[in-house]
Scaffold this motif. Structure first.
Motif, PDB file in Angstrom:
ATOM      1  N   ALA A 156       0.847  -1.195   0.000  1.00 17.77           N
ATOM      2  CA  ALA A 156       0.000   0.000   0.000  1.00 17.77           C
ATOM      3  C   ALA A 156       0.878   1.239   0.000  1.00 17.77           C
ATOM      4  O   ALA A 156       2.036   1.203   0.432  1.00 17.77           O
ATOM      5  N   MET A 157       0.322   2.323  -0.477  1.00 12.97           N
ATOM      6  CA  MET A 157       1.038   3.602  -0.459  1.00 12.97           C
ATOM      7  C   MET A 157       0.081   4.710  -0.045  1.00 12.97           C
ATOM      8  O   MET A 157      -1.131   4.603  -0.216  1.00 12.97           O
ATOM      9  N   HIS A 158       0.645   5.780   0.504  1.00  8.84           N
ATOM     10  CA  HIS A 158      -0.110   6.983   0.857  1.00  8.84           C
ATOM     11  C   HIS A 158       0.417   8.140   0.020  1.00  8.84           C
ATOM     12  O   HIS A 158       1.609   8.215  -0.264  1.00  8.84           O
ATOM     13  N   VAL A 159      -0.482   9.034  -0.352  1.00  2.50           N
ATOM     14  CA  VAL A 159      -0.130  10.245  -1.096  1.00  2.50           C
ATOM     15  C   VAL A 159      -0.675  11.434  -0.311  1.00  2.50           C
ATOM     16  O   VAL A 159      -1.780  11.374   0.233  1.00  2.50           O
ATOM     17  N   THR A 160       0.099  12.513  -0.233  1.00  2.00           N
ATOM     18  CA  THR A 160      -0.356  13.709   0.464  1.00  2.00           C
ATOM     19  C   THR A 160       0.165  14.956  -0.244  1.00  2.00           C
ATOM     20  O   THR A 160       0.951  14.873  -1.191  1.00  2.00           O
ATOM     21  N   LEU A 161      -0.258  16.108   0.222  1.00  2.00           N
ATOM     22  CA  LEU A 161       0.133  17.397  -0.342  1.00  2.00           C
ATOM     23  C   LEU A 161       0.740  18.252   0.770  1.00  2.00           C
ATOM     24  O   LEU A 161       0.184  18.332   1.860  1.00  2.00           O
ATOM     25  N   TYR A 162       1.863  18.854   0.461  1.00  2.00           N
ATOM     26  CA  TYR A 162       2.507  19.779   1.396  1.00  2.00           C
ATOM     27  C   TYR A 162       2.400  21.201   0.865  1.00  2.00           C
ATOM     28  O   TYR A 162       2.509  21.427  -0.344  1.00  2.00           O
ATOM     29  N   ARG A 163       2.164  22.162   1.772  1.00  5.59           N
ATOM     30  CA  ARG A 163       2.355  23.579   1.481  1.00  5.59           C
ATOM     31  C   ARG A 163       3.623  23.960   2.217  1.00  5.59           C
ATOM     32  O   ARG A 163       3.683  23.902   3.434  1.00  5.59           O
ATOM     33  N   ASP A 164       4.658  24.305   1.471  1.00  5.37           N
ATOM     34  CA  ASP A 164       5.984  24.545   2.044  1.00  5.37           C
ATOM     35  C   ASP A 164       6.357  23.331   2.901  1.00  5.37           C
ATOM     36  O   ASP A 164       6.457  22.244   2.358  1.00  5.37           O
ATOM     37  N   SER A 165       6.506  23.459   4.210  1.00  9.57           N
ATOM     38  CA  SER A 165       6.886  22.315   5.046  1.00  9.57           C
ATOM     39  C   SER A 165       5.713  21.726   5.822  1.00  9.57           C
ATOM     40  O   SER A 165       5.905  20.877   6.686  1.00  9.57           O
ATOM     41  N   THR A 166       4.486  22.144   5.510  1.00  5.11           N
ATOM     42  CA  THR A 166       3.303  21.686   6.237  1.00  5.11           C
ATOM     43  C   THR A 166       2.549  20.623   5.453  1.00  5.11           C
ATOM     44  O   THR A 166       2.118  20.863   4.319  1.00  5.11           O
ATOM     45  N   ASN A 167       2.377  19.444   6.050  1.00  7.70           N
ATOM     46  CA  ASN A 167       1.584  18.381   5.458  1.00  7.70           C
ATOM     47  C   ASN A 167       0.113  18.765   5.607  1.00  7.70           C
ATOM     48  O   ASN A 167      -0.389  18.902   6.714  1.00  7.70           O
ATOM     49  N   LEU A 168      -0.593  18.940   4.505  1.00 12.76           N
ATOM     50  CA  LEU A 168      -1.995  19.342   4.544  1.00 12.76           C
ATOM     51  C   LEU A 168      -2.932  18.162   4.776  1.00 12.76           C
ATOM     52  O   LEU A 168      -4.122  18.355   5.019  1.00 12.76           O
ATOM     53  N   GLY A 169      -2.407  16.947   4.721  1.00 13.29           N
ATOM     54  CA  GLY A 169      -3.195  15.757   4.994  1.00 13.29           C
ATOM     55  C   GLY A 169      -2.919  15.242   6.396  1.00 13.29           C
ATOM     56  O   GLY A 169      -2.288  15.916   7.220  1.00 13.29           O
ATOM     57  N   ASP A 170      -3.378  14.031   6.658  1.00 13.60           N
ATOM     58  CA  ASP A 170      -3.116  13.377   7.931  1.00 13.60           C
ATOM     59  C   ASP A 170      -1.618  13.096   8.051  1.00 13.60           C
ATOM     60  O   ASP A 170      -0.960  12.729   7.072  1.00 13.60           O
ATOM     61  N   ALA A 171      -1.058  13.250   9.237  1.00 10.98           N
ATOM     62  CA  ALA A 171       0.383  13.116   9.447  1.00 10.98           C
ATOM     63  C   ALA A 171       0.918  11.738   9.068  1.00 10.98           C
ATOM     64  O   ALA A 171       2.045  11.626   8.578  1.00 10.98           O
ATOM     65  N   HIS A 184      -8.201  16.603  -4.637  1.00 16.10           N
ATOM     66  CA  HIS A 184      -8.284  18.062  -4.600  1.00 16.10           C
ATOM     67  C   HIS A 184      -8.320  18.496  -3.145  1.00 16.10           C
ATOM     68  O   HIS A 184      -8.668  17.726  -2.252  1.00 16.10           O
ATOM     69  N   PHE A 185      -7.925  19.753  -2.912  1.00 17.15           N
ATOM     70  CA  PHE A 185      -7.856  20.268  -1.554  1.00 17.15           C
ATOM     71  C   PHE A 185      -8.041  21.784  -1.599  1.00 17.15           C
ATOM     72  O   PHE A 185      -7.453  22.452  -2.448  1.00 17.15           O
ATOM     73  N   LEU A 186      -8.849  22.331  -0.688  1.00 21.67           N
ATOM     74  CA  LEU A 186      -9.036  23.775  -0.576  1.00 21.67           C
ATOM     75  C   LEU A 186      -8.235  24.263   0.620  1.00 21.67           C
ATOM     76  O   LEU A 186      -8.494  23.869   1.755  1.00 21.67           O
ATOM     77  N   ASP A 187      -7.248  25.111   0.359  1.00 20.24           N
ATOM     78  CA  ASP A 187      -6.343  25.600   1.392  1.00 20.24           C
ATOM     79  C   ASP A 187      -6.635  27.072   1.682  1.00 20.24           C
ATOM     80  O   ASP A 187      -6.998  27.831   0.782  1.00 20.24           O
ATOM     81  N   SER A 188      -6.471  27.471   2.933  1.00 22.81           N
ATOM     82  CA  SER A 188      -6.596  28.868   3.364  1.00 22.81           C
ATOM     83  C   SER A 188      -5.250  29.292   3.967  1.00 22.81           C
ATOM     84  O   SER A 188      -5.083  29.291   5.188  1.00 22.81           O
ATOM     85  N   PRO A 189      -4.281  29.662   3.137  1.00 21.35           N
ATOM     86  CA  PRO A 189      -2.927  29.893   3.642  1.00 21.35           C
ATOM     87  C   PRO A 189      -2.739  31.202   4.414  1.00 21.35           C
ATOM     88  O   PRO A 189      -1.742  31.363   5.106  1.00 21.35           O
ATOM     89  N   ASN A 190      -3.650  32.177   4.285  1.00 16.52           N
ATOM     90  CA  ASN A 190      -3.542  33.458   4.994  1.00 16.52           C
ATOM     91  C   ASN A 190      -2.187  34.108   4.739  1.00 16.52           C
ATOM     92  O   ASN A 190      -1.483  34.481   5.675  1.00 16.52           O
ATOM     93  N   SER A 191      -1.813  34.207   3.460  1.00 17.61           N
ATOM     94  CA  SER A 191      -0.478  34.688   3.103  1.00 17.61           C
ATOM     95  C   SER A 191      -0.506  35.387   1.752  1.00 17.61           C
ATOM     96  O   SER A 191      -1.328  35.073   0.899  1.00 17.61           O
ATOM     97  N   THR A 192       0.424  36.320   1.584  1.00 16.79           N
ATOM     98  CA  THR A 192       0.670  36.915   0.263  1.00 16.79           C
ATOM     99  C   THR A 192       2.104  36.627  -0.170  1.00 16.79           C
ATOM    100  O   THR A 192       2.604  37.241  -1.107  1.00 16.79           O
ATOM    101  N   SER A 193       2.756  35.712   0.520  1.00 16.07           N
ATOM    102  CA  SER A 193       4.107  35.278   0.146  1.00 16.07           C
ATOM    103  C   SER A 193       4.000  34.120  -0.833  1.00 16.07           C
ATOM    104  O   SER A 193       2.992  33.415  -0.881  1.00 16.07           O
ATOM    105  N   GLN A 194       5.070  33.883  -1.583  1.00 16.33           N
ATOM    106  CA  GLN A 194       5.087  32.749  -2.505  1.00 16.33           C
ATOM    107  C   GLN A 194       4.961  31.450  -1.715  1.00 16.33           C
ATOM    108  O   GLN A 194       5.621  31.259  -0.698  1.00 16.33           O
ATOM    109  N   LEU A 195       4.089  30.572  -2.198  1.00 18.59           N
ATOM    110  CA  LEU A 195       3.853  29.281  -1.563  1.00 18.59           C
ATOM    111  C   LEU A 195       4.265  28.165  -2.513  1.00 18.59           C
ATOM    112  O   LEU A 195       4.043  28.260  -3.718  1.00 18.59           O
ATOM    113  N   ASN A 196       4.851  27.105  -1.958  1.00 20.34           N
ATOM    114  CA  ASN A 196       5.211  25.935  -2.741  1.00 20.34           C
ATOM    115  C   ASN A 196       4.282  24.791  -2.344  1.00 20.34           C
ATOM    116  O   ASN A 196       4.179  24.451  -1.164  1.00 20.34           O
ATOM    117  N   TYR A 197       3.581  24.227  -3.324  1.00 23.50           N
ATOM    118  CA  TYR A 197       2.751  23.053  -3.103  1.00 23.50           C
ATOM    119  C   TYR A 197       3.442  21.880  -3.803  1.00 23.50           C
ATOM    120  O   TYR A 197       3.835  21.991  -4.967  1.00 23.50           O
TER     121      TYR A 197
END
Length: 174
Positions: free
Chosen positions: A93-108, A130-143
């Motif tokens: 089995a494998m798990h897939v997740t999405l990070y915003r910068d260094s933050t895992n947006l899924g389950d740890a 798909h995922f709806l993120d609320s980053p509260n930022s105007t800085s460049q974000l890496n997904y």
């Protein structure tokens, strides 16, 4: 506002002579601006004919990533992951997740999606999330998409033999 009664063969130019908003009771929205929910920008990244693999039971970075800079702190970022394959063999089995910068947006430990096979053979399963993120930022974000092996067996994060995988970010005005 003065009312004008039109005769039988009279016309009025509605584009220039009518102002205001249509009331909600008459089918309108009552709004004069429609910026909330508007797509402000779209950024996309693709990879072609790539296969990455791991035996790690901790999330590892894939090559699928993008950068986006929100125009307002109130903006939301809607992310779509499409295409590709999760290739795993019997009892893997494998798990897939999405990070915003260094933050895992899924389950740890489980991420956002799990692909597994218990029967004999192998599984070629398309990634789609798909995922709806609320980053509260105007800085460049890496997904960036990350993946891991559930049991330490070798698993593959792949576009398939001739496929394309894409990551798309839409900035949505709030």
């Amino acid at each position: 506002m003065a009312l004008t009664r039109l005769g039988l063969n009279q016309s009025i130019n509605l584009a220039t002579n009518v102002t205001g908003t249509l009331a909600t009771g008459n089918g309108g929205t009552g709004a004069t601006s429609f910026s909330p929910g508007k797509v402000l920008q779209a950024v996309s990244s693709t990879i072609n004919n790539a296969t990455e693999s791991t035996t790690s039971q901790s999330f590892v970075a894939s090559s699928l990533q993008l950068n986006i800079t929100p125009s307002a702190t109130s903006s939301k970022i809607l992310i779509f992951l499409n295409g590709g394959q999760a290739y795993i063999q019997t009892n893997r089995a494998m798990h897939v997740t999405l990070y915003r910068d260094s933050t895992n947006l899924g389950d740890a430990t489980r991420g956002m999606a799990r692909f597994s096979i218990a029967a004999s053979g192998s599984l070629l399963s398309p990634h789609s999330n798909h995922f709806l993120d609320s980053p509260n930022s105007t800085s460049q974000l890496n997904y960036r998409v990350y993946y891991e092996s559930d049991g330490g067996d070798e698993i593959y994060f792949s576009t398939g033999s001739a496929g394309t995988m894409s990551l798309t970010a839409l900035e949505i005005g709030a």
